[in-house]
Design an enzyme around this catalytic site. Structure first.
Site, PDB file in Angstrom:
ATOM      1  N   GLU A  16     -14.658  13.952 -25.536  1.00 55.75           N
ATOM      2  CA  GLU A  16     -14.837  13.309 -27.078  1.00 55.75           C
ATOM      3  C   GLU A  16     -15.842  13.606 -27.785  1.00 55.75           C
ATOM      4  O   GLU A  16     -17.007  14.403 -27.778  1.00 55.75           O
ATOM      5  CB  GLU A  16     -15.090  12.280 -27.033  1.00 55.75           C
ATOM      6  CG  GLU A  16     -15.722  10.796 -28.063  1.00 55.75           C
ATOM      7  CD  GLU A  16     -15.610   9.168 -27.966  1.00 55.75           C
ATOM      8  OE1 GLU A  16     -14.485   8.898 -26.744  1.00 55.75           O
ATOM      9  OE2 GLU A  16     -16.286   8.664 -27.753  1.00 55.75           O
ATOM     10  N   THR A  47     -14.059  11.034 -32.078  1.00 56.29           N
ATOM     11  CA  THR A  47     -14.136   8.980 -32.873  1.00 56.29           C
ATOM     12  C   THR A  47     -13.827   8.454 -34.435  1.00 56.29           C
ATOM     13  O   THR A  47     -14.379   9.148 -35.447  1.00 56.29           O
ATOM     14  CB  THR A  47     -15.592   8.262 -32.642  1.00 56.29           C
ATOM     15  OG1 THR A  47     -16.663   9.295 -33.516  1.00 56.29           O
ATOM     16  CG2 THR A  47     -15.893   8.779 -31.130  1.00 56.29           C
ATOM     17  N   GLY A 108     -13.041  -1.753 -31.879  1.00 59.03           N
ATOM     18  CA  GLY A 108     -14.494  -1.719 -33.031  1.00 59.03           C
ATOM     19  C   GLY A 108     -15.610  -2.629 -33.075  1.00 59.03           C
ATOM     20  O   GLY A 108     -14.539  -3.901 -32.225  1.00 59.03           O
ATOM     21  N   GLN A 172     -14.325   3.296 -20.625  1.00 54.51           N
ATOM     22  CA  GLN A 172     -16.425   3.188 -21.257  1.00 54.51           C
ATOM     23  C   GLN A 172     -16.770   3.742 -19.829  1.00 54.51           C
ATOM     24  O   GLN A 172     -16.712   3.788 -19.290  1.00 54.51           O
ATOM     25  CB  GLN A 172     -16.680   1.718 -21.338  1.00 54.51           C
ATOM     26  CG  GLN A 172     -17.838   1.591 -21.834  1.00 54.51           C
ATOM     27  CD  GLN A 172     -17.981   0.568 -22.297  1.00 54.51           C
ATOM     28  OE1 GLN A 172     -18.592  -1.163 -21.309  1.00 54.51           O
ATOM     29  NE2 GLN A 172     -18.565   0.248 -24.147  1.00 54.51           N
TER      30      GLN A 172
HETATM   31  P1  FAD Z   1     -10.252  -5.287 -27.668  1.00 52.75           P
HETATM   32  O1  FAD Z   1      -9.656  -4.914 -26.974  1.00 52.75           O
HETATM   33  O2  FAD Z   1      -9.808  -6.232 -29.160  1.00 52.75           O
HETATM   34  O3  FAD Z   1     -11.621  -5.662 -26.882  1.00 52.75           O
HETATM   35  C1  FAD Z   1     -12.745  -7.154 -26.990  1.00 52.75           C
HETATM   36  C2  FAD Z   1     -12.852  -8.539 -26.584  1.00 52.75           C
HETATM   37  O4  FAD Z   1     -11.766  -9.325 -27.008  1.00 52.75           O
HETATM   38  C3  FAD Z   1     -12.404  -8.062 -25.491  1.00 52.75           C
HETATM   39  O5  FAD Z   1     -13.469  -8.822 -24.994  1.00 52.75           O
HETATM   40  C4  FAD Z   1     -11.194  -8.523 -24.545  1.00 52.75           C
HETATM   41  O6  FAD Z   1     -11.474  -8.760 -23.996  1.00 52.75           O
HETATM   42  C5  FAD Z   1     -11.384  -9.083 -26.253  1.00 52.75           C
HETATM   43  N1  FAD Z   1      -9.442  -9.625 -26.187  1.00 52.75           N
HETATM   44  C6  FAD Z   1      -8.860  -8.430 -25.942  1.00 52.75           C
HETATM   45  N2  FAD Z   1      -7.381  -8.671 -26.771  1.00 52.75           N
HETATM   46  C7  FAD Z   1      -7.981 -10.012 -26.849  1.00 52.75           C
HETATM   47  C8  FAD Z   1      -6.551 -11.190 -27.232  1.00 52.75           C
HETATM   48  N3  FAD Z   1      -5.676 -10.890 -27.773  1.00 52.75           N
HETATM   49  N4  FAD Z   1      -7.056 -12.320 -27.036  1.00 52.75           N
HETATM   50  C9  FAD Z   1      -8.451 -12.360 -27.224  1.00 52.75           C
HETATM   51  N5  FAD Z   1      -9.482 -11.481 -26.441  1.00 52.75           N
HETATM   52  C10 FAD Z   1      -9.178 -10.276 -26.428  1.00 52.75           C
HETATM   53  N6  FAD Z   1     -15.720   2.421 -31.568  1.00 52.75           N
HETATM   54  C11 FAD Z   1     -15.651   2.629 -32.599  1.00 52.75           C
HETATM   55  O7  FAD Z   1     -15.921   2.044 -33.724  1.00 52.75           O
HETATM   56  N7  FAD Z   1     -15.376   3.939 -32.923  1.00 52.75           N
HETATM   57  C12 FAD Z   1     -14.911   4.426 -31.722  1.00 52.75           C
HETATM   58  O8  FAD Z   1     -14.310   5.488 -32.192  1.00 52.75           O
HETATM   59  C13 FAD Z   1     -14.185   4.201 -30.558  1.00 52.75           C
HETATM   60  N8  FAD Z   1     -14.765   4.954 -29.589  1.00 52.75           N
HETATM   61  C14 FAD Z   1     -14.097   3.969 -28.302  1.00 52.75           C
HETATM   62  C15 FAD Z   1     -13.426   4.919 -27.296  1.00 52.75           C
HETATM   63  C16 FAD Z   1     -13.584   4.537 -25.225  1.00 52.75           C
HETATM   64  C17 FAD Z   1     -12.949   5.520 -24.605  1.00 52.75           C
HETATM   65  C18 FAD Z   1     -14.351   3.036 -25.726  1.00 52.75           C
HETATM   66  C19 FAD Z   1     -14.091   1.983 -24.848  1.00 52.75           C
HETATM   67  C20 FAD Z   1     -15.178   2.798 -26.893  1.00 52.75           C
HETATM   68  C21 FAD Z   1     -15.279   2.662 -27.893  1.00 52.75           C
HETATM   69  N9  FAD Z   1     -15.530   2.523 -28.952  1.00 52.75           N
HETATM   70  C22 FAD Z   1     -15.872   2.911 -30.323  1.00 52.75           C
HETATM   71  C23 FAD Z   1     -16.275   1.094 -29.078  1.00 52.75           C
HETATM   72  C24 FAD Z   1     -14.940   0.199 -29.151  1.00 52.75           C
HETATM   73  O9  FAD Z   1     -14.452  -0.387 -30.643  1.00 52.75           O
HETATM   74  C25 FAD Z   1     -15.953  -1.452 -29.279  1.00 52.75           C
HETATM   75  O10 FAD Z   1     -15.994  -1.821 -27.237  1.00 52.75           O
HETATM   76  C26 FAD Z   1     -14.877  -2.507 -28.864  1.00 52.75           C
HETATM   77  O11 FAD Z   1     -16.368  -3.637 -28.418  1.00 52.75           O
HETATM   78  C27 FAD Z   1     -14.060  -3.180 -28.558  1.00 52.75           C
HETATM   79  O12 FAD Z   1     -12.579  -2.582 -29.314  1.00 52.75           O
HETATM   80  P2  FAD Z   1     -11.873  -2.835 -28.290  1.00 52.75           P
HETATM   81  O13 FAD Z   1     -10.313  -1.794 -28.817  1.00 52.75           O
HETATM   82  O14 FAD Z   1     -11.728  -2.686 -26.630  1.00 52.75           O
HETATM   83  O15 FAD Z   1     -11.159  -4.117 -28.608  1.00 52.75           O
END
Ligand code: FAD
Length: 280
Positions: A16, A47, A108, A172
């Site tokens: 990454e 990213t 995000g 993560q």
């Molecule tokens: P989600 O899947 O939406 O989850 C976020 C929270 O909401 C979790 O607590 C989940 O349990 C809950 N949730 C999910 N779906 C629902 C639903 N339908 N109803 C109610 N609650 C729900 N951030 C950046 O800004 N740029 C990047 O390039 C970036 N790359 C990343 C790469 C990896 C491998 C990882 C692990 C993280 C990365 N992040 C990045 C950070 C990420 O954006 C954050 O961890 C963010 O807080 C959650 O993203 P997510 O896509 O998992 O969100």
């Protein structure tokens, strides 16, 4: 090539990187890429800024350079929390115009006081993109997402990502493999069958680790605490020990059920080089 197809034949080692901040120098980006490309990773992900003011087109452009100039499969991260449908359509068009077929679809982080836009969760983004020409991946959290009240909530939402079209998952960072193995067992029992590759970040210093723990709540095993204490005043040895720990962590993960390893390179090719030398 779809990243989901890479998992069919091997346990990919991927990297990454992040788009450089400030003025973008393609020359210095290429300088970072040359040693990374020599390591022949199975793919490299780039990213994407979640903030409204970030240079979002950089992600697609740099992923395009990785794929088209360096011949390495690429994945563009795409966040949705501060976006709307119009902007996501533009982002996806830009990603495709750069020849990229893989997107890590993310929510995000919510900025303090931020108002959620049209997309509340990564699964909303996945459902909206719904494009046969693209392979979508999602994020997962072996120690739970920081906002989760109950670990089972995450599990339900992770299943939702698979239902929404995710074809692979990237974890993560974490430091204790046992936590990942327990997580993997749990998600497989819950019917999540897509490949899970493990995000590994070497420790390079105390401030980096404090920041990471604050941001994502990863637990620190006693070996890491010992390394941090032993090399408190010796940054080079700390970095070496951190890279060694990450390399051993990956070796164990690949032997014991992880579908791949994704190295957070922090744009420092020497980190990926040392880890891959160890794994050889
Ligand atoms: P989600 O899947 O939406 O989850 C976020 C929270 O909401 C979790 O607590 C989940 O349990 C809950 N949730 C999910 N779906 C629902 C639903 N339908 N109803 C109610 N609650 C729900 N951030 C950046 O800004 N740029 C990047 O390039 C970036 N790359 C990343 C790469 C990896 C491998 C990882 C692990 C993280 C990365 N992040 C990045 C950070 C990420 O954006 C954050 O961890 C963010 O807080 C959650 O993203 P997510 O896509 O998992 O969100």
């Amino acid at each position: 090539m779809f990243i989901s197809d890479i998992f069919k034949n091997k346990k990919p080692i991927s990297f990454e990187i992040f788009p450089p901040k400030g003025e973008l120098s393609l020359e210095s980006f290429r300088e970072t890429m040359i040693p990374l490309a020599k390591l022949s990773p199975d793919y490299i992900s780039v990213t994407c800024s979640a903030g409204g003011t970030g240079h979002r087109d950089r992600t697609a452009m740099l992923a395009g350079i990785i794929k088209n100039e360096f011949g390495i499969e690429a994945c563009a991260h795409l966040t949705c929390i501060n976006s709307d449908e119009k902007r996501i359509i533009e982002d996806v068009e830009c990603i495709k115009a750069n020849g990229i077929e893989n997107i890590l679809a993310l929510r995000g982080d919510i900025s303090p006081g931020g108002v959620p836009g049209e997309f509340r969760h990564a699964s909303d983004l996945m459902k909206f993109i719904d494009d046969d020409e693209l392979c979508l991946g999602g994020a997962c959290y072996p120690e739970g997402h920081v906002e989760s009240q109950k670990p089972d909530d995450d599990l339900i939402h992770l299943y939702g990502k698979q239902q929404a079209g995710a074809k692979f998952l990237v974890t993560q960072l974490f430091f204790e493999n046992e936590r990942f193995y327990r997580f993997l067992e749990k998600i497989r029992k819950a019917g999540i069958t897509i490949p899970v590759t493990t995000g590994v970040m070497p420790i390079l210093g105390k401030s980096q680790i404090s920041r990471m723990i604050f941001m994502c709540g990863a637990s620190l095993p006693s070996e890491i605490i010992r390394i941090l204490n032993r090399y408190e005043n010796d940054p080079d040895s700390l970095c070496k020990a951190g890279i060694d720990y990450a390399a051993r962590q990956i070796e164990d993960l690949l032997k014991n059920g992880a579908d791949g390893a994704h190295i957070y390179t922090m744009n420092r090719p020497e980190i990926a080089t040392s880890i891959l030398e160890y794994l050889k």
